[in-house]
Scaffold this motif. Sequence first.
Motif, PDB file in Angstrom:
ATOM      1  N   ALA A  75       0.891  -1.127  -0.086  1.00 23.80           N
ATOM      2  CA  ALA A  75       0.069  -0.134   0.031  1.00 23.80           C
ATOM      3  C   ALA A  75       0.983   1.304  -0.047  1.00 23.80           C
ATOM      4  CB  ALA A  75      -1.070  -0.093   1.177  1.00 23.80           C
ATOM      5  N   VAL A  76       0.101   2.352  -0.362  1.00 26.32           N
ATOM      6  CA  VAL A  76       0.927   3.779  -0.677  1.00 26.32           C
ATOM      7  C   VAL A  76       0.371   4.772   0.385  1.00 26.32           C
ATOM      8  CG1 VAL A  76       2.095   5.410  -2.136  1.00 26.32           C
ATOM      9  CG2 VAL A  76       2.024   2.705  -2.664  1.00 26.32           C
ATOM     10  N   ILE A  77       0.812   5.589   0.962  1.00 25.32           N
ATOM     11  CA  ILE A  77       0.467   6.718   1.513  1.00 25.32           C
ATOM     12  C   ILE A  77       1.119   8.000   0.841  1.00 25.32           C
ATOM     13  CG2 ILE A  77      -0.122   8.039   3.689  1.00 25.32           C
ATOM     14  CD1 ILE A  77      -0.242   5.419   4.994  1.00 25.32           C
ATOM     15  N   HIS A  78       0.427   8.637   0.266  1.00 26.20           N
ATOM     16  CA  HIS A  78       0.977   9.697  -0.656  1.00 26.20           C
ATOM     17  C   HIS A  78       0.889  10.996  -0.061  1.00 26.20           C
ATOM     18  CE1 HIS A  78       2.482  11.899  -4.027  1.00 26.20           C
ATOM     19  NE2 HIS A  78       1.292  11.933  -4.774  1.00 26.20           N
ATOM     20  N   CYS A  79       2.043  11.170   0.514  1.00 28.89           N
ATOM     21  CA  CYS A  79       2.118  12.666   1.251  1.00 28.89           C
ATOM     22  C   CYS A  79       2.906  13.723   0.621  1.00 28.89           C
ATOM     23  CB  CYS A  79       2.705  12.393   2.876  1.00 28.89           C
ATOM     24  SG  CYS A  79       1.797  11.680   3.814  1.00 28.89           S
ATOM     25  N   ALA A 111       0.398   0.837 -10.465  1.00 31.47           N
ATOM     26  CA  ALA A 111      -0.622  -0.135 -11.622  1.00 31.47           C
ATOM     27  C   ALA A 111       0.336  -1.247 -11.846  1.00 31.47           C
ATOM     28  CB  ALA A 111      -1.226   0.712 -12.262  1.00 31.47           C
ATOM     29  N   ALA A 112       1.481  -0.497 -12.462  1.00 36.13           N
ATOM     30  CA  ALA A 112       2.684  -1.706 -13.298  1.00 36.13           C
ATOM     31  C   ALA A 112       3.038  -2.634 -12.335  1.00 36.13           C
ATOM     32  CB  ALA A 112       3.737  -0.990 -13.817  1.00 36.13           C
ATOM     33  N   ALA A 113       3.186  -2.249 -10.806  1.00 39.62           N
ATOM     34  CA  ALA A 113       3.601  -3.363 -10.035  1.00 39.62           C
ATOM     35  C   ALA A 113       2.467  -3.980  -9.180  1.00 39.62           C
ATOM     36  CB  ALA A 113       4.507  -2.163  -8.859  1.00 39.62           C
ATOM     37  N   GLY A 114       1.265  -3.970  -9.459  1.00 42.10           N
ATOM     38  CA  GLY A 114       0.267  -4.639  -8.949  1.00 42.10           C
ATOM     39  C   GLY A 114      -0.049  -4.139  -7.475  1.00 42.10           C
ATOM     40  N   VAL A 115      -0.018  -2.727  -7.302  1.00 46.15           N
ATOM     41  CA  VAL A 115      -0.289  -2.049  -5.950  1.00 46.15           C
ATOM     42  C   VAL A 115      -1.536  -1.389  -6.215  1.00 46.15           C
ATOM     43  CG1 VAL A 115       0.705  -0.959  -4.046  1.00 46.15           C
ATOM     44  CG2 VAL A 115       2.146  -2.470  -5.219  1.00 46.15           C
ATOM     45  N   PHE A 116      -2.594  -1.635  -5.456  1.00 46.90           N
ATOM     46  CA  PHE A 116      -3.656  -0.722  -5.698  1.00 46.90           C
ATOM     47  C   PHE A 116      -4.418  -0.217  -4.640  1.00 46.90           C
ATOM     48  CE2 PHE A 116      -3.395  -3.862  -8.997  1.00 46.90           C
ATOM     49  CZ  PHE A 116      -3.375  -2.935 -10.189  1.00 46.90           C
ATOM     50  N   ALA A 167     -11.599  -2.085 -10.913  1.00 48.11           N
ATOM     51  CA  ALA A 167     -12.183  -2.351  -9.325  1.00 48.11           C
ATOM     52  C   ALA A 167     -11.065  -2.652  -8.492  1.00 48.11           C
ATOM     53  CB  ALA A 167     -13.313  -3.495  -9.563  1.00 48.11           C
ATOM     54  N   ARG A 168      -9.812  -2.950  -9.069  1.00 47.98           N
ATOM     55  CA  ARG A 168      -8.717  -3.174  -7.703  1.00 47.98           C
ATOM     56  C   ARG A 168      -8.401  -2.223  -6.930  1.00 47.98           C
ATOM     57  NH1 ARG A 168      -4.658  -5.849 -11.854  1.00 47.98           N
ATOM     58  NH2 ARG A 168      -5.269  -4.057 -13.314  1.00 47.98           N
ATOM     59  N   TRP A 169      -8.463  -0.976  -7.343  1.00 45.61           N
ATOM     60  CA  TRP A 169      -8.122   0.279  -6.835  1.00 45.61           C
ATOM     61  C   TRP A 169      -8.998   0.397  -5.536  1.00 45.61           C
ATOM     62  CZ3 TRP A 169      -3.750   2.942  -7.303  1.00 45.61           C
ATOM     63  CH2 TRP A 169      -2.986   3.240  -8.660  1.00 45.61           C
ATOM     64  N   SER A 170      -8.284   0.511  -4.442  1.00 42.35           N
ATOM     65  CA  SER A 170      -8.949   1.031  -3.088  1.00 42.35           C
ATOM     66  C   SER A 170      -8.399   2.421  -2.772  1.00 42.35           C
ATOM     67  CB  SER A 170      -8.895  -0.024  -2.173  1.00 42.35           C
ATOM     68  OG  SER A 170      -9.510   0.327  -0.775  1.00 42.35           O
ATOM     69  N   VAL A 171      -8.855   3.505  -2.911  1.00 47.06           N
ATOM     70  CA  VAL A 171      -8.348   5.062  -2.930  1.00 47.06           C
ATOM     71  C   VAL A 171      -9.012   5.698  -1.600  1.00 47.06           C
ATOM     72  CG1 VAL A 171      -7.799   7.041  -3.731  1.00 47.06           C
ATOM     73  CG2 VAL A 171      -7.753   4.798  -5.192  1.00 47.06           C
ATOM     74  N   GLY A 172      -8.113   6.282  -0.521  1.00 44.14           N
ATOM     75  CA  GLY A 172      -8.811   6.949   0.434  1.00 44.14           C
ATOM     76  C   GLY A 172      -8.220   8.409   0.003  1.00 44.14           C
ATOM     77  N   HIS A 242      -4.559   8.324   9.293  1.00 44.61           N
ATOM     78  CA  HIS A 242      -4.228   7.684   8.112  1.00 44.61           C
ATOM     79  C   HIS A 242      -4.106   6.326   8.518  1.00 44.61           C
ATOM     80  CE1 HIS A 242      -2.728  11.706   7.144  1.00 44.61           C
ATOM     81  NE2 HIS A 242      -2.494  11.287   5.917  1.00 44.61           N
ATOM     82  N   TRP A 243      -3.733   5.906   9.698  1.00 45.87           N
ATOM     83  CA  TRP A 243      -3.780   4.503  10.008  1.00 45.87           C
ATOM     84  C   TRP A 243      -5.141   3.850   9.929  1.00 45.87           C
ATOM     85  CZ3 TRP A 243      -1.647   0.058  10.243  1.00 45.87           C
ATOM     86  CH2 TRP A 243      -1.713  -0.949  11.163  1.00 45.87           C
ATOM     87  N   LEU A 244      -6.029   4.669  10.353  1.00 49.25           N
ATOM     88  CA  LEU A 244      -7.323   4.101  10.561  1.00 49.25           C
ATOM     89  C   LEU A 244      -8.007   4.194   9.158  1.00 49.25           C
ATOM     90  CD1 LEU A 244      -8.850   5.873  13.792  1.00 49.25           C
ATOM     91  CD2 LEU A 244      -8.282   3.736  13.566  1.00 49.25           C
ATOM     92  N   ALA A 245      -7.711   4.828   8.181  1.00 46.32           N
ATOM     93  CA  ALA A 245      -8.028   5.027   6.949  1.00 46.32           C
ATOM     94  C   ALA A 245      -7.464   3.896   6.232  1.00 46.32           C
ATOM     95  CB  ALA A 245      -7.592   6.531   6.057  1.00 46.32           C
ATOM     96  N   LEU A 246      -6.137   3.650   6.423  1.00 46.62           N
ATOM     97  CA  LEU A 246      -5.497   2.633   5.832  1.00 46.62           C
ATOM     98  C   LEU A 246      -6.137   0.946   6.171  1.00 46.62           C
ATOM     99  CD1 LEU A 246      -3.084   1.541   4.063  1.00 46.62           C
ATOM    100  CD2 LEU A 246      -1.779   1.239   6.147  1.00 46.62           C
ATOM    101  N   GLN A 247      -6.570   0.934   7.423  1.00 51.31           N
ATOM    102  CA  GLN A 247      -7.263  -0.438   7.692  1.00 51.31           C
ATOM    103  C   GLN A 247      -8.864  -0.447   7.113  1.00 51.31           C
ATOM    104  OE1 GLN A 247      -5.614  -2.401   9.818  1.00 51.31           O
ATOM    105  NE2 GLN A 247      -4.134  -0.681   8.982  1.00 51.31           N
ATOM    106  N   ALA A 248      -9.497   0.878   7.052  1.00 50.23           N
ATOM    107  CA  ALA A 248     -10.458   0.790   6.359  1.00 50.23           C
ATOM    108  C   ALA A 248     -10.698   0.337   4.886  1.00 50.23           C
ATOM    109  CB  ALA A 248     -11.449   2.167   6.399  1.00 50.23           C
ATOM    110  N   LEU A 249      -9.388   0.771   4.201  1.00 51.50           N
ATOM    111  CA  LEU A 249      -9.433   0.552   2.756  1.00 51.50           C
ATOM    112  C   LEU A 249      -8.936  -0.981   2.441  1.00 51.50           C
ATOM    113  CD1 LEU A 249      -7.242   3.734   1.341  1.00 51.50           C
ATOM    114  CD2 LEU A 249      -9.726   3.022   1.355  1.00 51.50           C
ATOM    115  N   MET A 250      -8.178  -1.662   3.228  1.00 54.08           N
ATOM    116  CA  MET A 250      -7.766  -3.032   3.034  1.00 54.08           C
ATOM    117  C   MET A 250      -9.046  -3.723   2.649  1.00 54.08           C
ATOM    118  SD  MET A 250      -4.507  -3.123   3.115  1.00 54.08           S
ATOM    119  CE  MET A 250      -3.063  -2.142   3.716  1.00 54.08           C
ATOM    120  N   GLY A 251      -8.866  -4.645   1.484  1.00 49.97           N
ATOM    121  CA  GLY A 251      -9.696  -5.356   1.010  1.00 49.97           C
ATOM    122  C   GLY A 251     -10.774  -4.737   0.303  1.00 49.97           C
TER     123      GLY A 251
END
Length: 359
Positions: A75-79, A111-116, A167-172, A242-251
């Motif tokens: 996963a990526v957090i883009h700051c 996307a090229a690396a399969g990280v969504f 649909a593979r993308w999960s974005v917060g 950020h941590w709580l958002a990351l948990q919500a996005l997983m899956g």
Amino acid sequence: MILVTGGTGYIGAQVVLQLLGHGQTVVILDNLCNSSRTSLERIARLGGRRARFVLGDVRNRAQLDALFADFPITAVIHCAGLKAVGESVREPLRYYDSNVGGSITLCQAMAAAGVFTLIFSSSATVYGDSPRMPIDERCATGLPTNPYGFSKLMAENVMTSLAASDARWSVGLLRYFNPIGAHDSGELGEAPAQIPNNLLPYLLQVASGQRDVLHVYGNDYATVDGTGVRDYVHVMDLAEGHWLALQALMGGSGVQVWNLGTGQGYSVLQVVDAFTRTCGVSVPLVFEPRRAGDVAQCWADPDKARRELGWQARRTLDDMLRDAWRWECRLAAQHRPILYTPRITPVAVAQAASELAAV
């Protein structure tokens, strides 16, 4: 492993520390344009272990591809990005290049690396000069008052389009209001490499004697005292979001939007008065004309983040100011005593740091 872009910066460093505290492994990508490697030492000291660090830029596709190949990133957090409203008005192309171009390149490499899974550091400036207060996530966007806000909104639109197409993308999308404060240890905070463009870091530099006066831009707004009103949120509360958002996005999949603010607005003069009361230092003011790109007032309705993430800002304005001053005193005592004027001498700075540490 989580990739944090801009992870040595003011907000990014606090996010990294939060992730480490939850047992995550972290790799930081940062070009150090407004930060330094010293953040890495502070993070390691406070977090009890180190994050991996790569010196680089999100606009460099080849470097991003190598990064995703070298590390097992999930996963990526883009700051990473530029963030000064006034500067964006003067240098719009620089802001679009960094904030929009960098986000596009990052998404392509992901996307090229399969990280969504992606969390984006967005901003309340995407709402523009909203006629409705407080601002919730249903308020209209599309008319920011400055290039910084437009760059954040454009990046949001890129990510929203991606999620609609795949649909593979999960974005917060985390829409920050006004992060201030520092780590409550006094060990990690904001240290602008340039002249500060935001209220609190400039106020701190005036309070510690580095600058002569605090310039207040506009005292004729339709607000409680004529000065601009903002929702100030403690940077540690923000990092927890950020941590709580990351948990919500997983899956999950799709795009989620959350405001991160306190729900309380304070004017410039109210912040200055609270700083004097809390920290015991007065600062001289000079009123200037309104600054291009600023809005009169902006504060959040954070209820969606409370309901969906279980997130709520816990720290008060006094906490924010006290922690920020503790950090500034530490900088003064350790690194910059020769710059300080008699308004607050190096000895007084050291004494203030000691007293605040005991609070």
